[in-house]
Design a protein around this motif. Structure first.
Motif, PDB file in Angstrom:
ATOM      1  N   ILE A 120      43.909  30.929  45.090  1.00  0.00           N
ATOM      2  CA  ILE A 120      45.248  31.391  45.443  1.00  0.00           C
ATOM      3  C   ILE A 120      46.000  30.238  46.116  1.00  0.00           C
ATOM      4  CG2 ILE A 120      44.569  32.373  47.695  1.00  0.00           C
ATOM      5  CD1 ILE A 120      46.962  34.094  45.279  1.00  0.00           C
ATOM      6  N   ASN A 132      49.134  41.519  48.895  1.00  0.00           N
ATOM      7  CA  ASN A 132      48.255  40.948  47.865  1.00  0.00           C
ATOM      8  C   ASN A 132      49.032  40.597  46.595  1.00  0.00           C
ATOM      9  OD1 ASN A 132      46.282  40.300  46.050  1.00  0.00           O
ATOM     10  ND2 ASN A 132      44.966  42.050  46.511  1.00  0.00           N
ATOM     11  N   PRO A 133      49.125  39.302  46.262  1.00  0.00           N
ATOM     12  CA  PRO A 133      49.929  38.898  45.103  1.00  0.00           C
ATOM     13  C   PRO A 133      49.346  39.360  43.764  1.00  0.00           C
ATOM     14  CG  PRO A 133      48.750  37.032  46.014  1.00  0.00           C
ATOM     15  CD  PRO A 133      48.512  38.166  46.944  1.00  0.00           C
TER      16      PRO A 133
HETATM   17  P1  ADP Z   1      37.925  31.709  47.013  1.00  0.00           P
HETATM   18  O1  ADP Z   1      36.935  32.027  45.952  1.00  0.00           O
HETATM   19  O2  ADP Z   1      38.764  30.525  46.753  1.00  0.00           O
HETATM   20  O3  ADP Z   1      37.298  31.646  48.375  1.00  0.00           O
HETATM   21  P2  ADP Z   1      38.846  34.493  46.899  1.00  0.00           P
HETATM   22  O4  ADP Z   1      39.051  34.851  45.453  1.00  0.00           O
HETATM   23  O5  ADP Z   1      37.625  34.954  47.568  1.00  0.00           O
HETATM   24  O6  ADP Z   1      39.025  32.925  47.063  1.00  0.00           O
HETATM   25  O7  ADP Z   1      40.120  35.030  47.767  1.00  0.00           O
HETATM   26  C1  ADP Z   1      41.462  34.821  47.388  1.00  0.00           C
HETATM   27  C2  ADP Z   1      42.026  36.092  46.757  1.00  0.00           C
HETATM   28  O8  ADP Z   1      42.415  37.023  47.783  1.00  0.00           O
HETATM   29  C3  ADP Z   1      43.309  35.901  45.979  1.00  0.00           C
HETATM   30  O9  ADP Z   1      43.091  35.464  44.658  1.00  0.00           O
HETATM   31  C4  ADP Z   1      43.956  37.295  45.992  1.00  0.00           C
HETATM   32  O10 ADP Z   1      43.572  38.029  44.861  1.00  0.00           O
HETATM   33  C5  ADP Z   1      43.339  37.954  47.215  1.00  0.00           C
HETATM   34  N1  ADP Z   1      44.349  38.351  48.214  1.00  0.00           N
HETATM   35  C6  ADP Z   1      44.436  39.584  48.785  1.00  0.00           C
HETATM   36  N2  ADP Z   1      45.454  39.657  49.655  1.00  0.00           N
HETATM   37  C7  ADP Z   1      46.066  38.435  49.671  1.00  0.00           C
HETATM   38  C8  ADP Z   1      47.187  37.888  50.383  1.00  0.00           C
HETATM   39  N3  ADP Z   1      47.884  38.597  51.283  1.00  0.00           N
HETATM   40  N4  ADP Z   1      47.519  36.587  50.156  1.00  0.00           N
HETATM   41  C9  ADP Z   1      46.788  35.848  49.276  1.00  0.00           C
HETATM   42  N5  ADP Z   1      45.732  36.313  48.567  1.00  0.00           N
HETATM   43  C10 ADP Z   1      45.347  37.597  48.753  1.00  0.00           C
END
Ligand code: ADP
Length: 251
Positions: free
Chosen positions: A164, A171-172
């Motif tokens: 993200i 949540n986007p």
């Molecule tokens: P990584 O694997 O890079 O650690 P994650 O996939 O575990 O990342 O977490 C990021 C995800 O969190 C985003 O893709 C999105 O779907 C979700 N998300 C939920 N709420 C939010 C928010 N308020 N802002 C950004 N992302 C969010």
């Protein structure tokens, strides 16, 4: 030189059960540029995904995850080193668990090793020790580990490269009108109480673990920058040109 920790989420360098070598190489090229300007410590996920490229067992079951991480971790480091070598660099592996930071002695030993590696121009590559850090596999991804690394190894900034491109007001992936926040000074309790949803099946942390990492760092007077690990232009502008053209800065 300023010290920074860069944390790479699993999807940044892997797709489903394959490593994405194009994104992997772009990331390593970026890291070697950063090493000219900063003291860089890397925290990387994707050991399980790397293991999945070698052995086809169900990655959802806990013991299988441990086996996949055990196979994948050395492979992951070897791919980092293959790419780092193209830039005349080398990486060294440091496996930690959250518990290591409870022990002042263990933290100091790890910091000494990291300081010495940095002095020698070697990239310290940290991951959690998945065979013992069971909770980390299930809940944490590496977000909290990278926040601890930033604090205890005396870095000024944690850069999280994620799937993200920043923190949004909602949540986007559920709301198309979600707006990215440019700068966050304070983590609201209500943000931490939402159910954990990750970007894909093999993301484990979700946004809440990133916000918890930011909360810990803000409380310890450190900064965190969250940006995309797919398109590195925002992270490049921020770190190499001192310009914020996207992402979220927690400070
Ligand atoms: P990584 O694997 O890079 O650690 P994650 O996939 O575990 O990342 O977490 C990021 C995800 O969190 C985003 O893709 C999105 O779907 C979700 N998300 C939920 N709420 C939010 C928010 N308020 N802002 C950004 N992302 C969010």
């Amino acid at each position: 030189m300023q010290r920074i920790v860069v944390k790479v989420g699993s999807h940044v360098i892997s797709d489903e059960n394959l490593l994405n070598l194009k994104r992997f190489e772009n990331l390593v090229a970026f890291l070697t540029k950063l090493m000219q300007k900063y003291e860089v410590i890397l925290v990387t996920s994707a050991a399980i995904s790397a293991g999945c490229t070698k052995l086809h067992i169900d990655r959802k079951n806990l013991i299988n995850k441990q086996v996949l991480a055990a196979i994948g971790q050395p492979f992951l480091i070897s791919v980092y080193n293959e790419f780092l070598a193209k830039f005349g660099k080398m990486g060294g592996q440091i496996l930690l668990t959250g518990k290591d930071f409870d022990s002042r002695k263990a933290t100091k030993h790890a910091k000494n090793a990291i300081d010495a590696m940095i002095d020698l121009g070697i990239l310290p590559i940290i991951n959690e020790n998945d065979a013992t850090a069971i909770e980390e596999i299930v809940f944490g991804d590496n977000d909290s580990l990278s926040a601890y690394a930033t604090h205890f190894f005396e870095a000024d900034l944690l850069v999280i490269l994620s799937d993200i491109d920043g923190f949004y007001d909602k949540n986007p992936s559920e709301f198309s009108d979600a707006k990215r926040l440019e700068r966050v000074e304070f983590i609201k309790e209500e943000w931490l109480n939402v159910s954990v949803k990750t970007g894909s099946e093999h993301g484990t942390g979700g946004i809440v673990t990133k916000l918890k990492a930011a909360k810990f760092l803000l409380e310890n007077h450190k900064k965190m920058f969250l940006a995309s690990g797919f398109d590195l232009s925002v992270a490049k502008a921020f770190l190499l040109e001192n310009k914020q053209i996207g992402g979220t800065l927690f400070e």
